[in-house]
Design an enzyme around this catalytic site. Structure first.
Site, PDB file in Angstrom:
ATOM      1  NE  ARG A 105      13.405  32.871 -32.234  1.00 51.44           N
ATOM      2  CZ  ARG A 105      14.002  31.832 -31.649  1.00 51.44           C
ATOM      3  NH1 ARG A 105      14.804  31.057 -32.336  1.00 51.44           N
ATOM      4  NH2 ARG A 105      13.786  31.552 -30.389  1.00 51.44           N
TER       5      ARG A 105
ATOM      6  CG  HIS B  39      13.585  25.975 -34.516  1.00 47.50           C
ATOM      7  ND1 HIS B  39      12.800  27.104 -34.522  1.00 47.50           N
ATOM      8  CD2 HIS B  39      14.506  26.176 -33.551  1.00 47.50           C
ATOM      9  CE1 HIS B  39      13.239  27.946 -33.588  1.00 47.50           C
ATOM     10  NE2 HIS B  39      14.268  27.401 -32.996  1.00 47.50           N
TER      11      HIS B  39
HETATM   12  C1  GLV Z   1      15.465  28.092 -29.839  1.00 46.42           C
HETATM   13  O1  GLV Z   1      15.155  28.509 -30.880  1.00 46.42           O
HETATM   14  C2  GLV Z   1      15.778  28.919 -28.708  1.00 46.42           C
HETATM   15  O2  GLV Z   1      15.418  30.093 -28.712  1.00 46.42           O
HETATM   16  O3  GLV Z   1      16.420  28.399 -27.773  1.00 46.42           O
END
Ligand code: GLV
Length: 310
Positions: free
Chosen positions: A225, A273
């Site tokens: 994160r 991401h």
């Molecule tokens: C992506 O970031 C997830 O939490 O699967």
């Protein structure tokens, strides 16, 4: 049985798998289909707007469509009496392991340096490190961290350590646990892989002080994160060479703002991401098993511990 989908990602990939694995369910998309909130049995969510999840008095579970539940837990009105289930999916873990292996090899083989040399038209071969000696450290040894560690072990990385809240007994992986052992873990780590969940405890865990504990010229890979890293401190460490290069898939603000320094730094690799994307087919199968467990009066696996935050 009524299943409500709440996400700003398209519902399309979920339709076929849900019909296949939950054939008796009626499907509804929040903001599109009409359904009385009291008739919702199960909610499938990814990053729902704050406040929405308190509206379903008879919901039996909330299934998160990704591994990280931080976006849900930030909602002050999140219902406390409905199980929230996080997605633990071997597909999610294996694609995360691919991403980690890719970047560990990239840095291990000096590709960041050769990319810069190519731009400068420079032909300079460098020595090659040994996988068995390369010290890789994984912050977070849950399902994702363990799978990444195993993939690296299979490639011959024998010097792997992991850091987690509590000690883990994992063959071939040195385990460091708790705040008291974080400095020792960092001091022995040349390639740092960040896979911790975003919680109060992990917020800003990597900052000027902790980055300085890594050996000079270490590498950082973050696909956990964005909240784990104080970005200004990482930029500073990248500029001084304390951190040689970083591969970052997650950020404090996403999408990464246009004017963010990371975009143009030579020693930063930005991805949007994508380290591990949820596969609707395998995820639906797992969610269907969870629903079946609840319908049988049991608790599904991987219910989120609200106190721990994951
Ligand atoms: C992506 O970031 C997830 O939490 O699967």
């Amino acid at each position: 049985m009524n299943i409500l989908y709440i996400s700003d990602m398209t519902f399309d990939p979920w339709v076929k798998p849900l019909h296949r694995y939950c054939p008796d369910a009626d499907l509804f998309v929040w903001g599109k289909d009409e359904i009385d909130a009291a008739d919702v049995d199960y909610v499938l969510v990814w990053k729902p707007p704050a406040g929405v999840l308190q509206n379903f008095p008879n919901a039996k579970a909330i299934f998160n469509l990704g591994a990280g539940v931080d976006a849900l837990l930030h909602d002050p009105d999140l219902p406390k009496d409905i199980p929230i289930v996080r997605l633990v999916d071997p597909r999610l873990s294996s694609s995360m392991a691919e991403f980690i292996v890719y970047w560990v090899l990239h840095f291990h083989r000096g590709m960041h340096t050769y990319a810069q040399q190519q731009r400068a038209g420079e032909w300079t071969p460098h020595g090659q490190g040994h996988t068995e000696k390369r010290r890789v450290g994984i912050l977070g040894l849950g399902e994702l961290g363990q799978d990444a560690a195993h993939a690296l072990l299979m490639l011959g990385f024998e010097n792997i350590a992991g850091w987690s809240r509590s000690r883990k007994e994992l063959p071939g992986i040195e385990s460091f646990a708790g705040p008291a052992e974080l400095d020792d873990f960092l001091a022995r780590t040349e390639i740092l892989v960040c896979l911790l969940p975003g919680t109060k405890e992990t917020n800003g865990l990597l900052n000027a002080k902790t980055l300085a504990k890594l050996p000079k010229g270490a590498f950082v890979i973050n696909s956990g994160r964005g909240s784990l890293i104080v970005e200004d401190d990482l930029i500073e460490a990248l500029n001084t060479g304390q951190i040689a290069a970083a591969a970052l898939d997650v950020f404090q603000t996403e999408p990464l703002p246009d004017d963010h320094a990371f975009w143009s730094m030579d020693n930063v690799f930005v991805t949007p991401h994508i380290a591990s994307l949820t596969d609707s087919e395998s995820a639906t199968q797992i969610i269907a098993e969870g629903i079946e467990a609840i319908e049988d009066g049991d608790l599904p696996e991987n219910v989120v511990d609200l106190k721990k935050g994951y």
